[in-house]
Enzyme design. Structure first.
Site, mmCIF file in Angstrom:
data_model
loop_
_atom_site.group_PDB
_atom_site.id
_atom_site.type_symbol
_atom_site.label_atom_id
_atom_site.label_comp_id
_atom_site.label_asym_id
_atom_site.label_seq_id
_atom_site.Cartn_x
_atom_site.Cartn_y
_atom_site.Cartn_z
ATOM 1 N N ASP A 112 -1.808 -11.308 3.595
ATOM 2 C CA ASP A 112 -2.519 -12.980 3.815
ATOM 3 C C ASP A 112 -3.924 -12.776 3.595
ATOM 4 O O ASP A 112 -4.689 -13.637 3.240
ATOM 5 C CB ASP A 112 -2.284 -13.192 5.196
ATOM 6 C CG ASP A 112 -2.717 -12.160 6.205
ATOM 7 O OD1 ASP A 112 -2.291 -11.181 6.158
ATOM 8 O OD2 ASP A 112 -3.591 -12.509 7.010
ATOM 9 N N TYR A 135 -10.774 -5.055 0.727
ATOM 10 C CA TYR A 135 -9.217 -4.850 1.035
ATOM 11 C C TYR A 135 -8.570 -5.939 0.468
ATOM 12 O O TYR A 135 -7.518 -5.561 -0.309
ATOM 13 C CB TYR A 135 -8.872 -4.818 2.391
ATOM 14 C CG TYR A 135 -7.587 -4.775 2.792
ATOM 15 C CD1 TYR A 135 -6.683 -3.761 2.613
ATOM 16 C CD2 TYR A 135 -6.789 -5.980 3.302
ATOM 17 C CE1 TYR A 135 -5.219 -3.960 2.815
ATOM 18 C CE2 TYR A 135 -5.625 -6.018 3.564
ATOM 19 C CZ TYR A 135 -4.758 -5.048 3.372
ATOM 20 O OH TYR A 135 -3.470 -5.040 3.732
ATOM 21 N N TRP A 160 -0.496 -9.601 9.798
ATOM 22 C CA TRP A 160 -0.318 -9.460 11.312
ATOM 23 C C TRP A 160 1.093 -8.191 12.008
ATOM 24 O O TRP A 160 1.639 -9.070 12.708
ATOM 25 C CB TRP A 160 -0.200 -10.525 12.191
ATOM 26 C CG TRP A 160 -1.682 -11.357 12.150
ATOM 27 C CD1 TRP A 160 -2.537 -11.321 11.322
ATOM 28 C CD2 TRP A 160 -2.012 -12.288 13.198
ATOM 29 N NE1 TRP A 160 -3.423 -12.263 11.534
ATOM 30 C CE2 TRP A 160 -3.323 -12.918 12.910
ATOM 31 C CE3 TRP A 160 -1.716 -12.484 14.508
ATOM 32 C CZ2 TRP A 160 -4.019 -13.766 13.679
ATOM 33 C CZ3 TRP A 160 -2.245 -13.684 15.303
ATOM 34 C CH2 TRP A 160 -3.485 -13.976 14.805
HETATM 35 N N1 LIG Z 1 -0.753 -3.771 8.801
HETATM 36 C C1 LIG Z 1 -0.867 -5.062 8.728
HETATM 37 O O1 LIG Z 1 -1.129 -5.565 9.671
HETATM 38 C C2 LIG Z 1 -0.535 -5.627 7.260
HETATM 39 C C3 LIG Z 1 -0.896 -7.105 7.121
HETATM 40 C C4 LIG Z 1 -0.459 -7.666 6.024
HETATM 41 C C5 LIG Z 1 -0.112 -6.728 4.862
HETATM 42 N N2 LIG Z 1 0.228 -5.460 5.029
HETATM 43 C C6 LIG Z 1 0.542 -4.639 3.931
HETATM 44 O O2 LIG Z 1 1.871 -4.285 4.196
HETATM 45 C C7 LIG Z 1 2.139 -2.908 3.643
HETATM 46 C C8 LIG Z 1 2.587 -2.069 4.552
HETATM 47 O O3 LIG Z 1 1.578 -2.015 5.695
HETATM 48 P P1 LIG Z 1 1.682 -1.023 6.693
HETATM 49 O O4 LIG Z 1 1.388 -1.430 7.952
HETATM 50 O O5 LIG Z 1 3.073 -0.510 7.027
HETATM 51 O O6 LIG Z 1 0.685 0.021 6.384
HETATM 52 P P2 LIG Z 1 0.703 1.600 6.923
HETATM 53 O O7 LIG Z 1 1.234 1.574 8.453
HETATM 54 O O8 LIG Z 1 -0.928 1.903 6.776
HETATM 55 O O9 LIG Z 1 1.290 2.517 5.993
HETATM 56 C C9 LIG Z 1 0.904 2.650 4.615
HETATM 57 C C10 LIG Z 1 1.133 4.167 4.353
HETATM 58 O O10 LIG Z 1 0.896 4.526 3.183
HETATM 59 C C11 LIG Z 1 0.341 5.864 2.890
HETATM 60 N N3 LIG Z 1 -0.519 5.915 2.008
HETATM 61 C C12 LIG Z 1 -2.016 5.830 1.587
HETATM 62 N N4 LIG Z 1 -2.444 6.143 0.656
HETATM 63 C C13 LIG Z 1 -1.455 6.491 -0.044
HETATM 64 C C14 LIG Z 1 -1.190 6.985 -1.388
HETATM 65 N N5 LIG Z 1 -2.243 7.294 -2.261
HETATM 66 N N6 LIG Z 1 0.027 7.307 -1.768
HETATM 67 C C15 LIG Z 1 0.973 7.395 -0.969
HETATM 68 N N7 LIG Z 1 0.980 6.911 0.369
HETATM 69 C C16 LIG Z 1 -0.319 6.428 0.641
HETATM 70 C C17 LIG Z 1 -0.343 5.864 4.229
HETATM 71 O O11 LIG Z 1 -0.582 7.257 4.753
HETATM 72 P P3 LIG Z 1 -1.789 7.681 5.711
HETATM 73 O O12 LIG Z 1 -1.664 6.861 6.740
HETATM 74 O O13 LIG Z 1 -1.514 9.232 5.707
HETATM 75 O O14 LIG Z 1 -3.066 7.611 4.738
HETATM 76 C C18 LIG Z 1 0.583 5.313 5.264
HETATM 77 O O15 LIG Z 1 1.660 6.095 5.704
HETATM 78 C C19 LIG Z 1 0.850 -2.823 2.871
HETATM 79 O O16 LIG Z 1 0.968 -3.106 1.714
HETATM 80 C C20 LIG Z 1 -0.254 -3.508 3.565
HETATM 81 O O17 LIG Z 1 -1.110 -3.732 2.691
HETATM 82 C C21 LIG Z 1 -0.309 -4.973 6.341
#
Ligand SMILES: NC(=O)c1ccc[n+]([C@@H]2O[C@H](COP(=O)([O-])OP(=O)(O)OC[C@H]3O[C@@H](n4cnc5c(N)ncnc54)[C@H](OP(=O)(O)O)[C@@H]3O)[C@@H](O)[C@H]2O)c1
Length: 302
Positions: A112, A135, A160
């Site tokens: 979002d 971001y 979220w």
């Molecule tokens: N979290 C939110 O509230 C939110 C909201 C909207 C959209 N999103 C999107 O939803 C998706 C999943 O989010 P999430 O919350 O599951 O994210 P997350 O928990 O931060 O997981 C992302 C994973 O990617 C890994 N990573 C980082 N850099 C990398 C690289 N160069 N190569 C391979 N892996 C890498 C991270 O490892 P490390 O932790 O070791 O760096 C982490 O394990 C993402 O695309 C995010 O942008 C998230």
């Protein structure tokens, strides 16, 4: 009909498999006889490394790649823009190019935060993007590169996210409530909390339909049902967890987003309209309140 195609499990290669969605997706897909999972954490596959990507795809030859890898530290991104773009924009393009070379479709997650949050009624997939920070911009650039390079893709924007791991609002609030008598939460920032398990459910449901021939590539929105704000969400979190644990906190104080200063600006309305997902895939939004109860059961009863 090719029986082999029906009986053979669908092979998914999941990147960022240790993250919130990556973990939930891996777990859910493993319980589902339809899929075979190759779960790759950052140490197994760094998506900024094109050679590694090509190698892993060639080794495993998956039917689909699901990219759960991201740099999603919204505030840190303002200082570390190089790394943020390297993962969220260039990394996505490298993955998409490698997928294209082997004719592997790619599922990708976005956010979002590509919107500025000025539409109080929420955002459809066709609304104009206007990211407020690095971001959001890096995620938008990643989306655009994927669209350009690989027509066979799904982009699922979510918002979220919460789960039992990682740096999410639910765990932060529980932690804060254990350590302070007074808690503040922003009451004028609206959105729809979404559990990572629910996102995993949606991805697998979409994958099954695509596998069965649905021609539905493109961009979709998904979030939990019912709009709330950070203050009310925090209240619900404390009530739900309060059945299991006594907290130090005695007062929850609503504050304005103007009084909550962060490095990066955040959208005031993070509401994603999910009608397209319903009309194309028949997938409905699940209430986040129910997902929150399940999360509490997982945290406290397992
Ligand atoms: N979290 C939110 O509230 C939110 C909201 C909207 C959209 N999103 C999107 O939803 C998706 C999943 O989010 P999430 O919350 O599951 O994210 P997350 O928990 O931060 O997981 C992302 C994973 O990617 C890994 N990573 C980082 N850099 C990398 C690289 N160069 N190569 C391979 N892996 C890498 C991270 O490892 P490390 O932790 O070791 O760096 C982490 O394990 C993402 O695309 C995010 O942008 C998230």
């Amino acid at each position: 009909m090719d029986l082999d195609l029906i009986l053979k499990p669908v092979k998914l290669l999941v990147t960022g498999a240790n993250g919130q969605v990556g973990t939930a997706l891996t777990r859910l897909a493993e319980q589902d006889g339809f899929f075979e999972i190759v779960a790759l954490s950052k140490s197994d596959l760094d998506i900024t490394d094109a050679e590694q990507i090509q190698q892993k795809l060639a080794d495993h030859l998956p039917d689909y790649v699901v990219n759960c890898a991201a740099f999603d530290h919204v505030d840190e991104a303002e200082q570390q823009s190089g790394l943020c773009y390297a993962v969220n924009s260039d990394g996505v393009e490298k993955l998409a190019l490698a997928c294209g070379d082997l004719s592997i479709p790619m599922f990708h997650l976005s956010t979002d935060y590509v919107f500025d949050g000025h539409y109080a009624s929420g955002y459809t997939e066709d609304d104009e993007v206007a990211p407020l920070g690095i971001y959001g911009d890096s995620k938008w650039q990643g989306e655009e590169r994927l669209r350009l390079v690989l027509p066979e893709h799904i982009i699922l924007r979510v918002s979220w996210l919460f789960s039992e791991q990682g740096n999410n609002f639910v765990l932060r609030m529980l932690d804060a409530a254990r350590n302070a008598k007074e808690l503040e939460a922003v009451s004028d920032r609206r959105g729809c909390p979404t559990s990572a398990v629910d996102v995993a459910r949606v991805i697998l449901a979409m994958l099954k339909q695509i596998r069965n021939g649905a021609e539905a590539w493109g961009t979709y929105h998904y979030c939990g049902a019912e709009i709330t704000n950070r203050y009310d969400f925090c209240k619900e979190i404390l009530i739900a967890a309060g059945h299991y644990e006594s907290f130090e906190v005695e007062q929850l104080v609503p504050i304005s987003s103007k009084d909550y200063v962060t490095e990066a600006l955040r959208p005031n309305t993070s509401v994603l309209i999910c009608k397209k997902l319903l009309s194309v895939f028949g997938i409905r939004q699940r209430p986040w309140r129910q997902e929150l109860q399940w999360l509490m059961r997982n945290i406290y009863e397992s």
